[in-house]
Design an enzyme around this catalytic site. Structure first.
Site, short mmCIF file in Angstrom:
data_model
loop_
_atom_site.label_atom_id
_atom_site.label_comp_id
_atom_site.label_asym_id
_atom_site.label_seq_id
_atom_site.Cartn_x
_atom_site.Cartn_y
_atom_site.Cartn_z
N PRO A 1 0.81 -1.23 0.00
CA PRO A 1 0.00 0.00 0.00
C PRO A 1 0.83 1.28 0.00
CG PRO A 1 0.08 -0.90 2.21
CD PRO A 1 0.85 -1.86 1.34
N HIS B 1 5.06 -3.90 6.47
CA HIS B 1 6.44 -3.46 6.67
C HIS B 1 7.32 -4.13 5.64
CE1 HIS B 1 7.14 -7.40 8.53
NE2 HIS B 1 6.03 -7.19 9.22
N ASP C 1 8.92 -2.88 -8.70
CA ASP C 1 9.98 -3.88 -8.79
C ASP C 1 10.45 -4.34 -7.42
OD1 ASP C 1 9.91 -3.80 -11.53
OD2 ASP C 1 11.52 -2.33 -11.71
N THR D 1 8.84 2.20 -10.14
CA THR D 1 9.43 1.59 -11.33
C THR D 1 8.81 0.21 -11.53
OG1 THR D 1 11.26 0.67 -10.02
CG2 THR D 1 11.62 2.82 -11.04
#
Length: 523
Positions: free
Chosen positions: A120, A153, A178, A222
């Site tokens: 998120p 986390h 990525d 990315t």
């Protein structure tokens, strides 16, 4: 009566009459939809208003069903389209529905149950919204059940993959960039090696292949891996590739230091220029995606070079080279031949024996040392760092950029954005390799601890003041967007270690050129 055509390996749904708005009430057309690209089939409810409309008023009790299928748009974009079939025979309508559902059930490569990880916080923090609004409705339409985990986390997904029963799922989907894919990939590969009793710290041990596929829903800063394996950064397109059960093998490089496993890489492993960009950008995460442009400009001005030794084992026996014009596309024959050769070697019990004279050694001063398992193409660089790199040929392209002037280095960087040969410079060398090692001159000299401490402090001053003309001792490795502090590394390419819900970049200019007519298929 149903007309199901089996042509080559394609099972096709053929329809000869589709109602239109024309004056005569109908128009004879012919279209072909591969069964492997049908998303879902469902019965259609007909309300009174539809039944009383001009098109259907001649039917006393019409029945209908809707076929949802993939429709290709421009730039490799996929969309879920639909067509509704009407008839007056309820039994015939039910036969169509039943036959088509059985046809879809026979597609064994399609996933039924998925494990989904959503980041998120990645990119513009839109991962959860993208999944709920664009992906989940398609999964529901295709009757795919999904267990969703919202990561809280760093390494949440990686750690979770060591705990859950991954074998009850047909695939693992990551919603993010990525970095999120890398986390899921590390968790999956690590879990498979653990269950297979393989020690990842041994750089010479072959790794067990992962049969569970990974799906990527792009939602990060990315999305290089998604772009290089699908051809576009689009959540709906990626979701449809998952639904139809596409499978794209992918090479993975393992990175070790002193017989200790560090990380896996599937796209870029960069030392020097790209490593310095990443290290500087990590300090400016508050800038968002703009931090890469800022750090890139800053690193270019600093123009740091690094001394060291590169040793590599050339990829002998592979088809093609980094300098040819043959890009990796759907059904790539180079990747296919590599897999066939590997299987033949296993069947005959042949093992490749490494000998010392197969390794080549290069010493020098380098602005950048890059190893790529794929082209690393992205919207800004359509060809990528190595246009002819392949997704699953068991090798990596090692690119060495020697020390040169700022102007020449700028010329090299600009080549990534156009169609010119980016390796056509005297200071650039490229090799296709199976393994390679790098050791910085700083470590080779093995200087005293006192000098090391002094150089570290001086190096920190230089990194804070890039206009300084002094050279830093070591750079940082950029491993798929994550930093590696160990400058001395040993890298090995593992052929087709993981599989993605993708099919590579398709070769077609437009939908009309790709979709074949039934007459062409039958001829």
């Amino acid at each position: 009566m149903l007309v199901l055509l089996v042509v080559i390996d394609w099972v096709l749904l053929r329809y000869d009459w589709v109602w239109t708005e024309e004056e005569d009430g109908c128009k004879a057309v012919e279209n072909v939809v591969p069964a492997c690209e049908i998303v879902a089939v469902e019965e259609t409810e007909i309300d009174k208003k539809q039944c009383d409309s001009g098109k259907w008023q001649k039917m006393s009790k019409p029945h209908a069903f809707t076929v949802h299928y993939i429709k290709r748009a421009r730039n490799h974009r996929w969309r879920c389209s639909e067509i509704t079939f009407w008839c007056i025979d309820e039994q015939l309508c039910n036969q169509w529905i039943q036959a088509l559902k059985e046809l879809l059930d026979s597609q064994k490569s399609r996933p039924k149950r998925l494990l989904v990880y959503i980041n998120p916080y990645g990119g513009k923090r839109q991962g959860k919204r993208i999944y709920e609004q664009k992906v989940a409705p398609l999964f529901n339409l295709a009757s795919i059940s999904a267990d969703v985990v919202i990561t809280e986390h760093a390494n949440h997904a990686k750690d979770n993959l060591f705990e859950v029963n991954i074998y009850k799922y047909d695939g693992i989907v990551c919603v993010g960039g990525d970095g999120m894919f890398s986390e899921v990939m590390h968790g999956l590969i690590g879990r498979i090696q653990k269950d297979s009793g393989i020690d990842q710290n041994n750089p010479k041990t072959p790794l067990a292949q992962c049969s569970i596929r990974i799906g990527i829903i792009p939602a990060g800063s990315t999305d290089c891996i998604c772009y290089a394996t699908v051809g576009i950064i689009d959540p709906e397109t990626s979701a449809l590739h998952i639904i139809v059960g596409d499978c794209q093998p992918l090479d993975v490089s393992s990175i070790h230091h002193n017989n200790t496993f560090l990380k896996y890489s599937v796209s870029l492993l960069g030392y020097g220029f790209y490593g310095d960009i990443l290290k500087d950008s990590e300090k400016k995460r508050w800038m968002g995606p703009m931090r890469y442009d800022f750090s890139g400009f800053k690193t270019f001005l600093s123009h740091q070079y690094y001394e060291g030794t590169v040793s590599f084992q050339p990829a002998k026996g592979t088809v093609g080279s980094p300098r040819d014009k043959e890009s990796c596309r759907t059904g790539c024959h180079i990747c296919r031949q590599t897999k066939q050769l590997e299987e033949q070697q296993k069947n005959y019990g042949l093992e490749h024996k490494e000998v010392e004279d197969e390794w080549k050694v290069i010493k020098g001063k380098f602005l950048a040392i890059n190893a790529v398992n794929m082209s690393c193409a992205c919207p800004r660089s359509p060809k990528g760092l190595s246009p002819a790199a392949h997704l699953a040929d068991g090798s990596a392209d090692l690119i060495l950029v020697r020390k040169c002037s700022r102007f020449n280095f700028l010329r090299y960087l600009v080549r990534h954005t156009n169609q010119d040969d980016q390796f056509d410079f005297p200071f650039v060398d490229v090799y296709r390799v199976k393994r390679f090692q790098f050791t910085s001159k700083h470590l080779e000299d093995n200087e005293s601890d006192i000098k090391d401490v002094g150089k570290k402090r001086f190096g920190q001053f230089c990194s804070d003041h890039p206009a300084c003309c002094c050279n830093l001792a070591n750079s940082t490795w950029n491993c798929d967007g994550e930093t590696l502090d160990s400058s001395a590394v040993e890298v090995r390419v593992h052929c087709q270690l993981v599989k993605l819900f993708a099919r590579g970049i398709e070769i077609y200019k437009d939908e009309a050129a790709y979709n074949l007519s039934s007459n062409e298929l039958l001829s």
